[in-house]
Motif scaffolding. Structure first.
Motif, PDB file in Angstrom:
ATOM      1  N   ILE A 296       0.836  -1.209   0.000  1.00  8.51           N
ATOM      2  CA  ILE A 296       0.000   0.000   0.000  1.00  8.51           C
ATOM      3  C   ILE A 296       0.870   1.258   0.000  1.00  8.51           C
ATOM      4  CG2 ILE A 296      -1.846   1.232   1.184  1.00  8.51           C
ATOM      5  CD1 ILE A 296      -2.838  -1.425   2.262  1.00  8.51           C
ATOM      6  N   ASP A 297       1.963   1.242   0.745  1.00  8.20           N
ATOM      7  CA  ASP A 297       2.912   2.370   0.699  1.00  8.20           C
ATOM      8  C   ASP A 297       3.366   2.624  -0.738  1.00  8.20           C
ATOM      9  OD1 ASP A 297       4.234   3.018   3.713  1.00  8.20           O
ATOM     10  OD2 ASP A 297       3.229   1.093   3.511  1.00  8.20           O
ATOM     11  N   GLN A 298       3.682   1.538  -1.433  1.00 11.88           N
ATOM     12  CA  GLN A 298       4.168   1.649  -2.811  1.00 11.88           C
ATOM     13  C   GLN A 298       3.098   2.211  -3.731  1.00 11.88           C
ATOM     14  OE1 GLN A 298       7.447   1.054  -3.867  1.00 11.88           O
ATOM     15  NE2 GLN A 298       6.601   2.197  -5.601  1.00 11.88           N
ATOM     16  N   VAL A 299       1.845   1.839  -3.490  1.00 10.40           N
ATOM     17  CA  VAL A 299       0.741   2.363  -4.305  1.00 10.40           C
ATOM     18  C   VAL A 299       0.673   3.879  -4.175  1.00 10.40           C
ATOM     19  CG1 VAL A 299      -1.777   2.511  -4.483  1.00 10.40           C
ATOM     20  CG2 VAL A 299      -0.671   0.279  -4.329  1.00 10.40           C
ATOM     21  N   PHE A 300       0.765   4.386  -2.946  1.00  8.16           N
ATOM     22  CA  PHE A 300       0.735   5.842  -2.751  1.00  8.16           C
ATOM     23  C   PHE A 300       1.896   6.509  -3.484  1.00  8.16           C
ATOM     24  CE2 PHE A 300      -2.334   5.058   0.602  1.00  8.16           C
ATOM     25  CZ  PHE A 300      -3.129   6.196   0.543  1.00  8.16           C
ATOM     26  N   GLU A 301       3.068   5.927  -3.382  1.00  7.82           N
ATOM     27  CA  GLU A 301       4.229   6.486  -4.065  1.00  7.82           C
ATOM     28  C   GLU A 301       4.047   6.460  -5.577  1.00  7.82           C
ATOM     29  OE1 GLU A 301       7.690   4.435  -2.720  1.00  7.82           O
ATOM     30  OE2 GLU A 301       7.510   5.155  -0.645  1.00  7.82           O
ATOM     31  N   ASP A 302       3.465   5.382  -6.099  1.00  8.06           N
ATOM     32  CA  ASP A 302       3.239   5.269  -7.542  1.00  8.06           C
ATOM     33  C   ASP A 302       2.319   6.365  -8.064  1.00  8.06           C
ATOM     34  OD1 ASP A 302       4.861   3.072  -7.607  1.00  8.06           O
ATOM     35  OD2 ASP A 302       3.235   1.600  -7.671  1.00  8.06           O
ATOM     36  N   TYR A 303       1.441   6.857  -7.193  1.00  6.70           N
ATOM     37  CA  TYR A 303       0.517   7.924  -7.592  1.00  6.70           C
ATOM     38  C   TYR A 303       1.008   9.298  -7.113  1.00  6.70           C
ATOM     39  CZ  TYR A 303      -2.846   4.649  -9.495  1.00  6.70           C
ATOM     40  OH  TYR A 303      -3.459   3.694 -10.287  1.00  6.70           O
ATOM     41  N   ASN A 304       2.299   9.359  -6.809  1.00 10.55           N
ATOM     42  CA  ASN A 304       2.936  10.607  -6.386  1.00 10.55           C
ATOM     43  C   ASN A 304       2.276  11.219  -5.150  1.00 10.55           C
ATOM     44  OD1 ASN A 304       4.845  10.608  -8.534  1.00 10.55           O
ATOM     45  ND2 ASN A 304       3.252  11.373  -9.911  1.00 10.55           N
ATOM     46  N   LEU A 305       1.869  10.365  -4.223  1.00 12.89           N
ATOM     47  CA  LEU A 305       1.280  10.788  -2.966  1.00 12.89           C
ATOM     48  C   LEU A 305       2.205  10.365  -1.833  1.00 12.89           C
ATOM     49  CD1 LEU A 305      -2.363   9.575  -3.702  1.00 12.89           C
ATOM     50  CD2 LEU A 305      -1.487  11.907  -3.936  1.00 12.89           C
ATOM     51  N   ASP A 306       2.180  11.107  -0.744  1.00 11.46           N
ATOM     52  CA  ASP A 306       3.080  10.853   0.369  1.00 11.46           C
ATOM     53  C   ASP A 306       2.471   9.828   1.327  1.00 11.46           C
ATOM     54  OD1 ASP A 306       4.835  10.860   2.447  1.00 11.46           O
ATOM     55  OD2 ASP A 306       4.742  13.017   2.837  1.00 11.46           O
ATOM     56  N   PRO A 307       3.024   8.620   1.409  1.00 15.47           N
ATOM     57  CA  PRO A 307       2.469   7.599   2.307  1.00 15.47           C
ATOM     58  C   PRO A 307       2.422   8.057   3.762  1.00 15.47           C
ATOM     59  CG  PRO A 307       4.085   6.628   0.822  1.00 15.47           C
ATOM     60  CD  PRO A 307       4.192   8.111   0.661  1.00 15.47           C
ATOM     61  N   ALA A 308       3.370   8.889   4.153  1.00 16.76           N
ATOM     62  CA  ALA A 308       3.443   9.331   5.543  1.00 16.76           C
ATOM     63  C   ALA A 308       2.195  10.107   5.971  1.00 16.76           C
ATOM     64  CB  ALA A 308       4.685  10.187   5.758  1.00 16.76           C
ATOM     65  N   LEU A 309       1.499  10.712   5.005  1.00 21.11           N
ATOM     66  CA  LEU A 309       0.301  11.497   5.313  1.00 21.11           C
ATOM     67  C   LEU A 309      -0.938  10.619   5.453  1.00 21.11           C
ATOM     68  CD1 LEU A 309       0.790  14.487   2.830  1.00 21.11           C
ATOM     69  CD2 LEU A 309       1.362  14.405   5.269  1.00 21.11           C
ATOM     70  N   HIS A 310      -0.842   9.372   5.030  1.00 16.85           N
ATOM     71  CA  HIS A 310      -2.046   8.551   4.925  1.00 16.85           C
ATOM     72  C   HIS A 310      -1.977   7.173   5.577  1.00 16.85           C
ATOM     73  CE1 HIS A 310      -3.317  11.528   1.956  1.00 16.85           C
ATOM     74  NE2 HIS A 310      -2.161  11.367   1.358  1.00 16.85           N
ATOM     75  N   MET A 311      -0.779   6.641   5.746  1.00 19.55           N
ATOM     76  CA  MET A 311      -0.667   5.246   6.148  1.00 19.55           C
ATOM     77  C   MET A 311      -0.948   5.025   7.632  1.00 19.55           C
ATOM     78  SD  MET A 311      -0.373   3.520   3.537  1.00 19.55           S
ATOM     79  CE  MET A 311      -0.228   2.008   4.467  1.00 19.55           C
TER      80      MET A 311
END
Length: 326
Positions: A296-311
């Motif tokens: 899931i972290d990788q999915v956020f990164e793939d969409y240019n979103l910051d995992p730290a804000l959402h995970m």
């Protein structure tokens, strides 16, 4: 005239009778054996087919009735309102894309469901369509809320997000403290948590009007054409637009001083009907594994979103808002 040899006739009759008995007896035995063989073959084939699936995500290793149905049909229908970056159809590739889309597609794959299709439905009508059996599951950045738990079963939390207040670049507004109760009009998308927030501002006299302005795209256009003074929506949507589609938010900015309260910090989860709780628990088991693997972290990164804000962690994924659990 020749006399009949009665002894000879009797012997021939007996021979014919025995032959018939042997013939039909063997035929019946062969028929029974063939039927048993076919039954055994069908049972073996069904067992072989079931063994192709990974049932470790299922309670006691036995798939739910819904999962069995979806494996047989080969298609999971996902309801979404089509907003990026959550669950939408990519216009360039024609693929079902987005954070929620990637998670549910991988979950379906691991559960043995061959295809995943998106059904485009207005956000405010998603639950209605789910309970009308038009779709199998909702995966569209839906917040877990008590009113929704009265209508559907909410799965475990996938990720979190907050809100973002979108404004014209030349706006003097930086936070809700700058609203003018005599003139400020703020837009929202119907059916979202932001409707509740904006209507609350109007009820409290902070703004002049809370206005339903359609979906994300329609609301942004309304803002760009000065139909409203601001638009409150998902922070992830705005994060995606400014990072990946800046032309779509030309002339706009995010309010630097906007802050979420406890009611607008969203915990995102999928949902199913009350009849399919066992299936949702199977999906939950897969998603917990995906989180543990870092998928899931990788999915956020793939969409240019910051995992730290959402995970979140797997320890934070559960909730107690559902009204039914079995």
């Amino acid at each position: 005239m020749k006399k009949l040899n009665l002894k000879k006739v009797a012997a021939m009759s007996l021979a014919l009778t025995l032959s018939s008995m042997l013939l039909f007896g063997c035929s019946s035995e062969k028929e029974d054996t063939t039927t048993e063989a076919k039954t055994d073959a069908a049972t073996t084939e069904a067992a072989a087919t079931e063994s192709e699936y990974d049932n470790s995500y299922c309670a006691d290793g036995v798939p739910s009735a819904k999962l069995t149905e979806l494996r047989e049909s080969g298609t999971l229908k996902v309801g979404s309102s089509g907003d990026a970056p959550f669950a939408y159809m990519d216009q360039d590739t024609g693929e079902f894309s987005g954070v929620d889309a990637e998670i549910i597609k991988e979950a379906a794959k691991r559960l043995g469901i061959e295809n995943v299709e998106m059904e485009l439905i207005p956000f405010s009508e998603l639950i209605l369509n789910l309970n009308s059996s038009n779709i199998d599951i909702i995966a569209d950045c839906m917040y877990i809320r008590a009113d929704r738990a009265e209508q559907v079963y909410l799965g475990e939390i996938w990720y979190t997000q907050g809100g973002g207040l979108l404004l014209p670049e030349d706006s003097a507004i930086t936070s809700i403290e700058d609203f003018d109760p005599d003139s400020t009009v703020i837009g929202f998308t119907p059916g979202t948590v932001w409707q509740t927030t904006v209507e609350g501002w109007a009820a409290d006299g902070l703004i002049k009007e809370a206005r339903a302005t359609g979906d994300q795209s329609e609301s942004i256009v309304a803002l760009q054409y000065d139909k409203i003074d601001g638009f409150l929506t998902d922070s992830t949507v705005l994060e995606n637009l400014f990072g990946n589609e800046p032309d779509a938010v030309t002339g706009l900015k995010m309010a630097e001083g906007y802050k979420d309260d406890e009611t607008t910090i969203g915990r995102i989860a999928p949902s199913v009907t009350f009849d399919n709780i066992a299936f949702m628990k199977e999906v939950d088991a897969v998603v917990a594994e995906l989180r543990e693997e870092g998928y899931i972290d990788q999915v956020f990164e793939d969409y240019n979103l910051d995992p730290a804000l959402h995970m979140i962690t797997n320890e934070e994924r559960t909730h107690d808002i559902n009204t039914k659990t079995e």
